[in-house]
Design an enzyme around this catalytic site. Structure first.
Site, PDB file in Angstrom:
ATOM      1  N   GLU A 149       0.850  -1.184   0.000  1.00  0.00           N
ATOM      2  CA  GLU A 149       0.000   0.000   0.000  1.00  0.00           C
ATOM      3  C   GLU A 149       0.891   1.242   0.000  1.00  0.00           C
ATOM      4  OE1 GLU A 149      -3.460   1.889   2.943  1.00  0.00           O
ATOM      5  OE2 GLU A 149      -1.798   0.732   3.775  1.00  0.00           O
ATOM      6  N   LYS A 177     -10.686  -0.569  -0.783  1.00  0.00           N
ATOM      7  CA  LYS A 177     -10.781  -0.781   0.658  1.00  0.00           C
ATOM      8  C   LYS A 177     -12.175  -0.423   1.155  1.00  0.00           C
ATOM      9  CE  LYS A 177      -8.263   0.397   4.915  1.00  0.00           C
ATOM     10  NZ  LYS A 177      -7.159   1.223   5.466  1.00  0.00           N
ATOM     11  N   CYS A 186      -4.338  -3.009   4.563  1.00  0.00           N
ATOM     12  CA  CYS A 186      -3.907  -2.506   5.863  1.00  0.00           C
ATOM     13  C   CYS A 186      -4.727  -3.125   6.997  1.00  0.00           C
ATOM     14  CB  CYS A 186      -3.948  -0.979   5.876  1.00  0.00           C
ATOM     15  SG  CYS A 186      -3.034  -0.226   7.246  1.00  0.00           S
TER      16      CYS A 186
END
Length: 507
Positions: A255, A332, A385
């Site tokens: 990321e 995400k 994440c």
């Protein structure tokens, strides 16, 4: 509070789990003598404040990497967040207080209530299940300790088991003069942690997909600096071996590492702010790096265009093949409050509260979990994440993947955050029976097998590349089928046993 601070030492990077169990046993001792419900609630809240106050000590580091708010605000945020999260242990202790007069019933009630309140912490106000108590039972890289029970318990019930283990120590030490079994009670947690474990995937063929997993070691201060964009790409490219015919590897980048916009149709200034190149050129140089047989999965930012203007952005993973074509993407879904968006933005912005991610374009959430079939590169589930910390929310249960990819930027989180993040990723691998591959900007990148063991890793603060074949997945676990309902079922069972113990005492 001192007991909570002691308990926090059981989390990574220290991993002193016996101290956690001792601290919880101390809480049980204090709870037995709590005269009122208010005293029990305060006891649990102070313990939780100490627990989170120490274990989340990496949070103020994030404030040093942004310019919108003063760094000292990080310590206020850390103490404030710890105080809010402490409400959940406080509720668990308060609910268990009614069983205080019967030691066995008290231990069972606290274990059941802790399981439920950790589940509540996982979704209340979008949820923050960081450092569930059960994480202290995850062993070192080559072993998983009592966390091997995750497929049959789930994370939240594993936290209840940690409380149960502490309760056994409490019962053993408090009643050792009356009971000849006190040594056995003290030994149970030790046996659970150190019992030899067989590898459930032993002898299974790997998925067969070679991987090239890169950790470029890009400092957080360099990620969003346009002067560093080209050198950041060179760091990523440096660790990708030259293409070889027939070696159809999947290349994994973290990321935030790739600054190029890869999609067409954005206003020209947004391309100029990266490399001054159009997206076709950006994709072409990735294609030259990959060769015809490889596929790149990289963290990226996608823009949302409305009426010719940029209306929002998505934190995404983009798949680029060896021809430069965009094969797939994942956005995400579980965004970080104050990290990627500001709740109640008009009000809080007026008070000087900003998000950590630079820029003024609001991030939008994606549609949620999905499995993407990449053909010869396998079926992959994607998590960006901290999405990996949410038990029961990492896979598309209707379409099981072969492996999970979790790119992350852990450069925000100091020395304690990355190892804690990795420990929780290992818990997801065990729960779901799926290997997880983590590529981070600066650590800890790792390949985790379906039993939760770390097969390969690149340490924090170093650059490197991991080469190999993706480990095999295990058959779907009980948790993979039932999700967090499984943990809640165990909580109900513990509470029922507590009622039985109370009734037996009355009779």
């Amino acid at each position: 509070m001192a007991l909570g601070m002691l308990a926090a030492l059981g989390f990574e990077p220290l991993g002193l789990w016996p101290l956690t169990l001792m601290a919880i046993a101390g809480v049980i001792v204090l709870l037995r003598s709590a005269p009122r419900r208010s005293a029990a609630f305060l006891l649990g809240w102070l313990f939780g404040w100490g627990l989170f106050g120490v274990s989340l000590n990496w949070l103020p580091t994030a404030f040093t990497f942004q310019a919108e708010m003063p760094p000292w605000l990080g310590w206020i945020a850390e103490l404030g967040l710890s105080g809010i999260l402490a409400l959940f242990p406080a509720l668990a202790v308060l609910a268990a207080w009614s069983a205080r007069r019967q030691p066995t019933a008290l231990v069972l009630a606290l274990a059941g209530c802790w399981t439920i309140t950790e589940w509540l912490r996982g979704w209340t106000f979008t949820g923050l299940p960081w450092n569930p108590l059960g994480a202290v039972l995850v062993g070192p890289f080559e072993s998983v300790g009592a966390a091997r029970l995750l497929p049959w318990l789930g994370t939240y019930a594993l936290s209840g088991l940690a409380v149960l283990f502490a309760g056994l120590w409490f019962l053993g030490l408090s009643g050792f003069r009356q009971s000849r079994y006190w040594l056995a009670l003290l030994a149970v947690p030790l046996v659970a942690q150190f019992w030899p474990q067989t590898r459930s995937s032993e002898g299974a063929a790997p998925v067969g997909v070679p991987y090239v997993l890169v950790q470029p070691n890009i400092a957080q201060t360099e990620l969003n600096n346009p002067a560093q964009f080209e050198s950041n790409f060179e760091k990523l490219a440096h660790y990708v071996p030259p293409p070889m015919a027939g070696r159809g590897a999947v290349v994994l980048w973290p990321e935030s590492g790739l600054s190029d916009y890869l999609r067409d149709g954005y206003p020209q200034p947004y391309y100029d702010e990266t490399y001054g190149a159009d997206p076709a050129r950006a994709r072409a140089r990735i294609a030259r790096l990959l060769g015809p047989d490889r596929l790149l999965l990289s963290g990226a930012v996608d823009l949302e265009i409305r009426d010719g203007r940029v209306a929002g952005a998505r934190n995404a993973i983009t798949a680029v093949d060896g021809s430069g074509a965009l094969r797939a993407s994942y956005a995400k879904a579980h965004l970080v409050p104050f990290g990627e968006y500001v709740p109640l933005r008009p009000l809080l912005t007026a008070l000087g509260i900003a998000r950590f991610v630079p820029g003024n374009i609001e991030f939008w959430p994606g549609p949620g979990r999905r499995t993407i079939d990449l053909g010869r590169h396998g079926k992959v589930g994607m998590l960006i994440c901290y999405e990996v910390i949410f038990p029961g929310e990492v896979t598309d249960r209707a379409h099981r993947s072969d492996y999970l990819f979790n790119p992350s930027n852990d450069g925000w989180y100091g020395a304690w955050g990355p190892p804690q993040h990795l420990a929780q990723a290992r818990m997801r691998a065990i729960e779901e029976g799926l290997p997880i591959l983590r590529s981070t900007t600066t650590g800890i990148s790792a390949v985790i097998d379906a039993d939760g063991r770390v097969v390969q890793s690149v340490p924090l603060g170093t650059a490197g590349v991991l080469l190999g074949r993706i480990p095999a997945a295990n058959p779907p676990t009980l948790f993979a089928r039932l999700g967090n309902v499984l943990s809640l079922g165990w909580a109900i069972a513990l509470l029922a046993l507590s009622l039985v113990a109370l009734r037996a005492r009355q009779e």
